[in-house]
Design a protein around this motif. Structure first.
Motif, PDB file in Angstrom:
ATOM      1  N   ALA A 140      28.777  37.441  48.315  1.00  0.00           N
ATOM      2  CA  ALA A 140      30.017  38.499  48.102  1.00  0.00           C
ATOM      3  C   ALA A 140      30.566  37.664  47.404  1.00  0.00           C
ATOM      4  O   ALA A 140      31.040  38.454  46.701  1.00  0.00           O
ATOM      5  N   VAL A 141      30.757  36.608  47.800  1.00  0.00           N
ATOM      6  CA  VAL A 141      31.183  35.823  46.663  1.00  0.00           C
ATOM      7  C   VAL A 141      30.669  35.672  45.356  1.00  0.00           C
ATOM      8  O   VAL A 141      31.465  35.888  44.051  1.00  0.00           O
ATOM      9  N   GLN A 142      30.095  35.647  44.859  1.00  0.00           N
ATOM     10  CA  GLN A 142      28.650  35.567  43.310  1.00  0.00           C
ATOM     11  C   GLN A 142      28.476  36.730  43.228  1.00  0.00           C
ATOM     12  O   GLN A 142      28.992  36.972  41.420  1.00  0.00           O
ATOM     13  N   ALA A 143      28.534  37.920  43.351  1.00  0.00           N
ATOM     14  CA  ALA A 143      28.781  39.488  43.317  1.00  0.00           C
ATOM     15  C   ALA A 143      30.101  39.538  42.815  1.00  0.00           C
ATOM     16  O   ALA A 143      30.934  39.903  41.806  1.00  0.00           O
ATOM     17  N   GLY A 144      31.378  38.982  43.309  1.00  0.00           N
ATOM     18  CA  GLY A 144      32.672  39.330  43.386  1.00  0.00           C
ATOM     19  C   GLY A 144      33.581  38.571  42.020  1.00  0.00           C
ATOM     20  O   GLY A 144      33.687  38.666  41.091  1.00  0.00           O
ATOM     21  N   ALA A 145      32.410  37.639  42.106  1.00  0.00           N
ATOM     22  CA  ALA A 145      33.712  36.749  40.849  1.00  0.00           C
ATOM     23  C   ALA A 145      32.690  37.432  39.611  1.00  0.00           C
ATOM     24  O   ALA A 145      33.646  37.186  38.011  1.00  0.00           O
ATOM     25  N   GLY A 146      31.256  37.646  39.607  1.00  0.00           N
ATOM     26  CA  GLY A 146      31.142  38.167  38.295  1.00  0.00           C
ATOM     27  C   GLY A 146      31.312  40.038  38.087  1.00  0.00           C
ATOM     28  O   GLY A 146      32.215  39.754  37.014  1.00  0.00           O
ATOM     29  N   CYS A 147      32.110  40.726  38.618  1.00  0.00           N
ATOM     30  CA  CYS A 147      32.867  41.743  38.890  1.00  0.00           C
ATOM     31  C   CYS A 147      34.118  41.647  38.555  1.00  0.00           C
ATOM     32  O   CYS A 147      35.079  42.179  37.971  1.00  0.00           O
ATOM     33  N   LEU A 148      34.527  40.040  38.670  1.00  0.00           N
ATOM     34  CA  LEU A 148      35.579  39.341  38.229  1.00  0.00           C
ATOM     35  C   LEU A 148      36.341  39.488  36.153  1.00  0.00           C
ATOM     36  O   LEU A 148      37.593  39.475  35.135  1.00  0.00           O
ATOM     37  N   GLU A 149      34.774  39.308  35.922  1.00  0.00           N
ATOM     38  CA  GLU A 149      34.669  39.513  34.459  1.00  0.00           C
ATOM     39  C   GLU A 149      35.331  40.810  33.434  1.00  0.00           C
ATOM     40  O   GLU A 149      34.938  41.527  34.042  1.00  0.00           O
ATOM     41  N   LYS A 150      36.182  40.697  33.046  1.00  0.00           N
ATOM     42  CA  LYS A 150      36.557  41.530  32.239  1.00  0.00           C
ATOM     43  C   LYS A 150      35.594  42.964  31.559  1.00  0.00           C
ATOM     44  O   LYS A 150      36.216  43.976  31.788  1.00  0.00           O
ATOM     45  N   ALA A 151      34.272  42.114  30.891  1.00  0.00           N
ATOM     46  CA  ALA A 151      33.599  43.308  30.278  1.00  0.00           C
ATOM     47  C   ALA A 151      32.547  44.000  32.257  1.00  0.00           C
ATOM     48  O   ALA A 151      32.572  45.179  31.381  1.00  0.00           O
ATOM     49  N   ARG A 152      33.379  43.256  33.440  1.00  0.00           N
ATOM     50  CA  ARG A 152      32.363  44.656  33.988  1.00  0.00           C
ATOM     51  C   ARG A 152      34.092  44.727  35.106  1.00  0.00           C
ATOM     52  O   ARG A 152      34.066  45.690  36.398  1.00  0.00           O
ATOM     53  N   GLY A 153      35.610  45.734  34.233  1.00  0.00           N
ATOM     54  CA  GLY A 153      36.315  45.989  34.590  1.00  0.00           C
ATOM     55  C   GLY A 153      37.338  44.846  35.230  1.00  0.00           C
ATOM     56  O   GLY A 153      38.253  45.397  36.327  1.00  0.00           O
ATOM     57  N   GLY A 154      36.624  43.281  35.532  1.00  0.00           N
ATOM     58  CA  GLY A 154      38.070  43.368  36.464  1.00  0.00           C
ATOM     59  C   GLY A 154      39.207  42.471  35.867  1.00  0.00           C
ATOM     60  O   GLY A 154      39.248  42.745  34.410  1.00  0.00           O
ATOM     61  N   ARG A 155      39.894  41.351  36.301  1.00  0.00           N
ATOM     62  CA  ARG A 155      40.615  40.850  35.509  1.00  0.00           C
ATOM     63  C   ARG A 155      40.425  39.012  34.493  1.00  0.00           C
ATOM     64  O   ARG A 155      41.764  39.378  33.773  1.00  0.00           O
ATOM     65  N   GLY A 156      39.324  39.348  34.034  1.00  0.00           N
ATOM     66  CA  GLY A 156      39.492  38.215  33.641  1.00  0.00           C
ATOM     67  C   GLY A 156      39.099  36.904  33.605  1.00  0.00           C
ATOM     68  O   GLY A 156      39.399  35.641  33.249  1.00  0.00           O
ATOM     69  N   VAL A 157      39.371  36.623  35.478  1.00  0.00           N
ATOM     70  CA  VAL A 157      39.536  35.255  36.131  1.00  0.00           C
ATOM     71  C   VAL A 157      38.269  34.577  36.072  1.00  0.00           C
ATOM     72  O   VAL A 157      37.914  34.888  36.761  1.00  0.00           O
ATOM     73  N   MET A 257      48.371  45.955  44.566  1.00  0.00           N
ATOM     74  CA  MET A 257      47.632  44.565  44.276  1.00  0.00           C
ATOM     75  C   MET A 257      47.230  44.274  43.108  1.00  0.00           C
ATOM     76  O   MET A 257      47.276  45.143  42.036  1.00  0.00           O
ATOM     77  N   GLN A 258      47.156  43.857  42.014  1.00  0.00           N
ATOM     78  CA  GLN A 258      46.418  43.671  40.683  1.00  0.00           C
ATOM     79  C   GLN A 258      45.671  43.733  39.940  1.00  0.00           C
ATOM     80  O   GLN A 258      44.769  43.891  40.713  1.00  0.00           O
ATOM     81  N   PRO A 259      46.201  44.873  38.501  1.00  0.00           N
ATOM     82  CA  PRO A 259      44.885  45.783  38.588  1.00  0.00           C
ATOM     83  C   PRO A 259      43.597  44.599  38.291  1.00  0.00           C
ATOM     84  O   PRO A 259      44.007  43.540  37.187  1.00  0.00           O
ATOM     85  N   GLY A 260      42.150  44.874  38.722  1.00  0.00           N
ATOM     86  CA  GLY A 260      41.648  44.150  38.276  1.00  0.00           C
ATOM     87  C   GLY A 260      41.162  43.463  38.893  1.00  0.00           C
ATOM     88  O   GLY A 260      40.013  42.381  38.859  1.00  0.00           O
ATOM     89  N   ALA A 261      41.672  43.316  40.036  1.00  0.00           N
ATOM     90  CA  ALA A 261      40.868  42.360  41.727  1.00  0.00           C
ATOM     91  C   ALA A 261      40.398  42.859  41.552  1.00  0.00           C
ATOM     92  O   ALA A 261      39.655  44.407  41.763  1.00  0.00           O
ATOM     93  N   VAL A 262      39.349  42.649  42.678  1.00  0.00           N
ATOM     94  CA  VAL A 262      37.953  42.768  43.279  1.00  0.00           C
ATOM     95  C   VAL A 262      38.432  42.640  44.742  1.00  0.00           C
ATOM     96  O   VAL A 262      38.534  42.351  45.476  1.00  0.00           O
ATOM     97  N   LEU A 263      37.279  44.065  45.101  1.00  0.00           N
ATOM     98  CA  LEU A 263      37.372  44.132  46.850  1.00  0.00           C
ATOM     99  C   LEU A 263      35.472  44.251  46.713  1.00  0.00           C
ATOM    100  O   LEU A 263      34.995  44.911  46.871  1.00  0.00           O
ATOM    101  N   VAL A 264      34.832  42.972  47.688  1.00  0.00           N
ATOM    102  CA  VAL A 264      33.837  42.755  48.069  1.00  0.00           C
ATOM    103  C   VAL A 264      33.985  43.360  49.372  1.00  0.00           C
ATOM    104  O   VAL A 264      34.230  43.268  50.375  1.00  0.00           O
ATOM    105  N   ASP A 265      33.377  44.652  49.924  1.00  0.00           N
ATOM    106  CA  ASP A 265      33.763  45.091  51.478  1.00  0.00           C
ATOM    107  C   ASP A 265      32.094  44.972  51.772  1.00  0.00           C
ATOM    108  O   ASP A 265      31.441  46.074  51.987  1.00  0.00           O
ATOM    109  N   VAL A 266      32.141  43.792  53.094  1.00  0.00           N
ATOM    110  CA  VAL A 266      30.531  43.884  53.270  1.00  0.00           C
ATOM    111  C   VAL A 266      30.309  44.137  54.206  1.00  0.00           C
ATOM    112  O   VAL A 266      29.629  44.642  55.025  1.00  0.00           O
ATOM    113  N   ALA A 267      31.763  44.837  54.648  1.00  0.00           N
ATOM    114  CA  ALA A 267      31.811  45.668  56.181  1.00  0.00           C
ATOM    115  C   ALA A 267      31.421  46.874  55.866  1.00  0.00           C
ATOM    116  O   ALA A 267      31.461  47.881  57.347  1.00  0.00           O
ATOM    117  N   ILE A 268      30.936  47.490  54.919  1.00  0.00           N
ATOM    118  CA  ILE A 268      30.644  48.926  54.397  1.00  0.00           C
ATOM    119  C   ILE A 268      29.637  49.428  55.624  1.00  0.00           C
ATOM    120  O   ILE A 268      29.254  50.683  55.437  1.00  0.00           O
TER     121      ILE A 268
END
Length: 373
Positions: A140-157, A257-268
């Motif tokens: 979840a953290v690995q996936a979330g860290a990737g999604c935070l990249e700007k090219a993937r829609g994230g905040r660029g953090v 929430m902050q635009p570009g933040a990421v939710l990884v919903d493992v409970a899905i």
């Protein structure tokens, strides 16, 4: 007993119900095993390995026609449900609470269905859910860290930050197996981590383990909202065994929430913990709502399928052997923890959490046992 292992057909699902080593163990106990062609090919278990272990290689229809015990990983898809019979036992992850269509189809099949995720142990844990929860939590953290990249829609953090730049803020909802493993990864990546839970004992355990490297918080609606609006990455790790996940995150809060933040919903798998969550696949893992990147893949461990399969087989093999050696009725009578995994028996729903979630009548487990002889 004749045991069948079909190839998983869910989107990008490469795990397999039994490894060749597990098959060899069943063969050594005098059982027959049929494995669908190429069931384990994607993770390095080719048909020759299964043949060497003593299995017969066949097609999907052959597996379902010959086997009395079907061992899978993910819930049966529509084409598989159509092949189930009333004299069969299905042993797999089911996650029925958010899935009326699957539940009704399994009830109609007449088969007895045991869900990995509701089998218990003497410590109050969920031993067949735990290994995949460990994998999903770390992923979840690995996936979330990737999604935070700007090219993937994230905040660029960058979660770990760099000298002179703040670290990313990770908020983990739930301190159980998923949450604890997500926490380990987030701390290892150098993030600023906050964990919310309603069990003081869980919070004490995590505080003793990590000290001032993390912040533990008792979860209330006010505290939850305060943490969400500051988060870069949110990990949904809440679980009510067998039941639908609680919807902790409303659309209104998500919009703050902050635009570009990421939710990884493992409970899905159990419906998700956010109002805006809906299941995605490895082929299309994310979508954006209210400016927040949602990662809601319902079979996350399938992406690391070899590791996940080995971990799952380590946990499930003793139960598979018990079912094959003793038969369903005797195995369930001798092991009340395995009995807790029985979700459907000959057209009757037997799990209270699922019944409540779907507003369906439930037969008690003791009554269900009487129908199995």
């Amino acid at each position: 007993m004749h045991v069948g292992v079909p190839r998983e057909i869910k989107n990008h699902e490469y795990r397999v119900g039994l490894t060749p080593m597990a098959v060899a163990e069943l063969i050594a106990h005098g059982h027959q095993v049929s494995v669908e062609a190429d069931a384990g090919l994607a993770i390095g278990y080719d048909d020759s390995a299964y043949r060497a272990a003593g299995a017969r290689i066949t097609d999907a229809r052959g597996v379902f026609e010959q086997a009395r015990l079907i061992v899978k990983v993910k819930e049966p898809q529509a084409s598989e449900r159509a092949l189930l019979r009333a004299d069969q036992v299905l042993f797999t992850y089911l996650h029925l609470a958010p899935d009326r269509e699957q539940t009704e189809a399994l009830l109609a099949s007449g088969a007895c269905c045991i869900a990995y995720e509701t089998v218990t142990d003497q410590y109050g844990g969920l031993p067949l859910l735990a290994p995949m929860s460990e994998v999903a939590g770390r992923m979840a953290v690995q996936a979330g860290a990737g999604c935070l990249e700007k090219a993937r829609g994230g905040r660029g953090v960058l979660l770990g930050g760099v000298p002179g730049v703040p670290r990313g803020k990770v908020v983990i909802l739930g301190g159980g197996v998923v949450g604890s493993n997500a926490l380990a990864m987030a701390v290892g990546m150098g993030a600023e981590v906050r964990v919310l839970d309603r069990d003081p004992q869980v919070l004490r355990r995590l505080d003793r383990q990590y000290g001032n490297r993390i912040q533990t918080l008792f979860s209330t609606s006010v505290t939850l909202e305060e943490q969400l609006v500051e988060a870069d990455l949110v990990i949904g790790a809440v679980l009510i065994p067998g039941a639908a996940a609680p919807r902790l995150i409303s659309r209104a809060v998500l919009a703050r929430m902050q635009p570009g933040a990421v939710l990884v919903d493992v409970a899905i798998d159990q419906g998700g913990c956010a109002e805006t969550s809906r299941a995605t696949t490895h082929a299309e893992p994310t979508y954006v709502e209210e400016g927040i990147v949602h990662y809601c893949v319902a079979n996350m461990p399938g992406a690391v399928a070899r590791t996940a399969t080995q971990a799952l087989n380590n946990a499930t093999l003793p139960y598979v052997l018990a079912l094959a050696n003793k038969g369903l009725a005797q195995a369930l009578r001798e092991d009340r923890h395995l009995l807790a995994g029985l979700n459907i028996a000959h057209g009757r729903l037997t799990n209270g959490g699922v019944g409540e979630a779907l507003d369906m009548p439930v037969q008690g487990l003791e009554d269900a046992l009487e129908t199995l002889d």
